[in-house]
Design a protein around this motif. Structure first.
Motif, PDB file in Angstrom:
ATOM      1  N   ILE A 120      70.980  56.904 -28.470  1.00 44.01           N
ATOM      2  CA  ILE A 120      71.879  56.582 -29.575  1.00 44.01           C
ATOM      3  C   ILE A 120      73.324  56.582 -29.095  1.00 44.01           C
ATOM      4  N   LEU A 142      69.148  49.159 -25.884  1.00 43.54           N
ATOM      5  CA  LEU A 142      68.013  50.024 -25.576  1.00 43.54           C
ATOM      6  C   LEU A 142      67.456  49.736 -24.186  1.00 43.54           C
ATOM      7  N   LEU A 193      66.570  60.759 -27.082  1.00 48.21           N
ATOM      8  CA  LEU A 193      67.017  60.112 -28.311  1.00 48.21           C
ATOM      9  C   LEU A 193      68.544  60.169 -28.416  1.00 48.21           C
ATOM     10  N   GLN A 211      69.135  52.567 -33.630  1.00 46.69           N
ATOM     11  CA  GLN A 211      67.686  52.693 -33.432  1.00 46.69           C
ATOM     12  C   GLN A 211      66.920  51.753 -34.364  1.00 46.69           C
TER      13      GLN A 211
END
Lengths: 171, 207
Positions: free
Chosen positions: B90, B65, B86, B147
């Motif tokens: 991912i 991340l 997002l 996530q």
């Protein structure tokens, strides 16, 4: 030669292998065990601690708990279960608990993978490192009786998995 | 198979386990070097030791991340992107996990067996018919996260000798927003879709 170098054991490689195996008992994953071992060694260096298995295992264990909390994925379940306090266990009790079972190494890996990290940890310390229940209790910050009952329960669980596996193989 | 006391089985198993020789050598050398410098050496530098495989899979999944902007420079996206941030985030996780190609926790197991063995999961793994015509061979699975959510990575061999990875995790609200998205991330084609309540991601090296 510095003071820190004097702290290094002659059998450093053996200590690293023991640290790896202990980390493996927590992670059940070789790459993660290597990562934990390296983290533990870094912390020992930073703290200037002695290079003893007890210190190394403690730093590895603390790091593992930190990671589990941070990720929120790996719980550290309570070791105590209702009824533990009413039974007093002893190492002799576990010795009588020794029943022969049939399993190969791959099966053991699979079966150990079905245990909780804390269960594998205690089995490892007891069966491989041959620590006493009191020593394990000091590392895991729990009572000696809890350690013994946990080992007893975990062995029973593992044995039932092995019997079920053998029954499937025969059937 | 040997018949012996359970303790001996446990001992046999663990005593046969060792870190890779290269890892051991580099770690030992690093410790001896740093210890020789004494405490005045400042921050310890064992981090520079190349590991045979990087840090714990769960940590690595999260570390993705924090990927640098430099990585994003090479990120080319395609397909529809209802929530690009997002989806890209991912995709970065999936691409990183795919490239690590870590050994599966459960090699050679079928999906029904994995459902039995992977008892930390709070969802059932499912067979997807999406690649029924690809003759992919399942080589194993391992725990992962997407996530921060517990997920499973399946590893497949392709008929041409390549490999691809499939990820499954429960489809939460945010994840369903990127259903049907396709991206190219870090040289990999990534597909996202939801199926029977699961969010799935698939990655393979572009050919």
């Amino acid at each position: 030669m510095s003071g820190q170098r004097r702290n290094l054991p002659d059998d450093l490689e053996d200590l690293l292998h023991r640290g790896f195996r202990y980390a493996l008992s927590l992670t059940h994953d070789k790459s993660r065990a290597e990562g934990l071992l390296q983290d533990g060694c870094e912390r020992l260096l930073k703290a200037g601690s002695d290079w003893h298995a007890g210190y190394l295992f403690k730093t590895i264990r603390n790091r593992w708990i930190d990671l589990g909390r941070r990720e929120g994925l790996l719980g550290w379940e309570s070791l105590d279960k209702p009824g533990d306090a009413s039974i007093i266990y002893s190492e002799n009790f576990l010795a009588r608990d020794a029943e022969s079972v049939v399993a190969d190494r791959d099966e053991m890996k699979r079966l150990l993978g079905r245990l909780e990290p804390g269960e594998r940890e205690m089995l490892y310390l007891f069966a491989v490192e041959e620590w006493t229940a009191r020593e394990i209790a000091a590392l895991t910050e729990t009572s000696r009786n809890t350690v013994l009952s946990r080992i007893h329960r975990t062995r029973a669980k593992l044995r039932s998995h092995i019997h079920a596996m053998n029954r499937r193989a025969i059937g | 198979m040997k018949k012996q006391d359970l303790h001996n089985h446990i001992r046999d198993y663990y005593l046969a386990q060792r870190p890779s020789p290269r890892f051991t050598h580099d770690l030992k050398t690093g410790i001896e070097k740093e210890a020789g410098r004494g405490r005045s050496g400042g921050r310890q530098r064992l981090r520079q030791i190349p590991r045979s495989v990087p840090v714990a899979a769960l940590v690595a999944c999260s570390a993705i991340l924090t990927l640098s902007l430099a990585w994003w420079h090479g990120f080319l996206s395609g397909g529809r992107q209802p929530t690009p941030t997002l989806a890209q985030s991912i995709a970065a996780e999936v691409a990183m996990n795919h490239r690590k190609h870590l050994a599966p926790d459960y090699p050679g197991a079928s999906i029904p067996e994995l459902n039995r063995l992977m008892d930390k999961l709070d969802f059932k793994l499912q067979v997807t018919g999406r690649f029924a015509d690809r003759a992919l061979q399942l080589s194993g699975a391992r725990y992962c996260s997407i996530q921060g959510q517990l997920a499973v990575q399946f590893q497949f061999r392709t008929p041409s000798g390549g490999w691809c990875t499939l990820y499954q995790t429960p489809a939460s609200g945010r994840l369903t927003n990127i259903d049907g998205t396709q991206l190219t991330a870090n040289g990999l084609r990534i597909h996202f879709w939801t199926e029977n309540g699961l969010f799935m991601a698939f990655a393979e090296t572009n050919t």
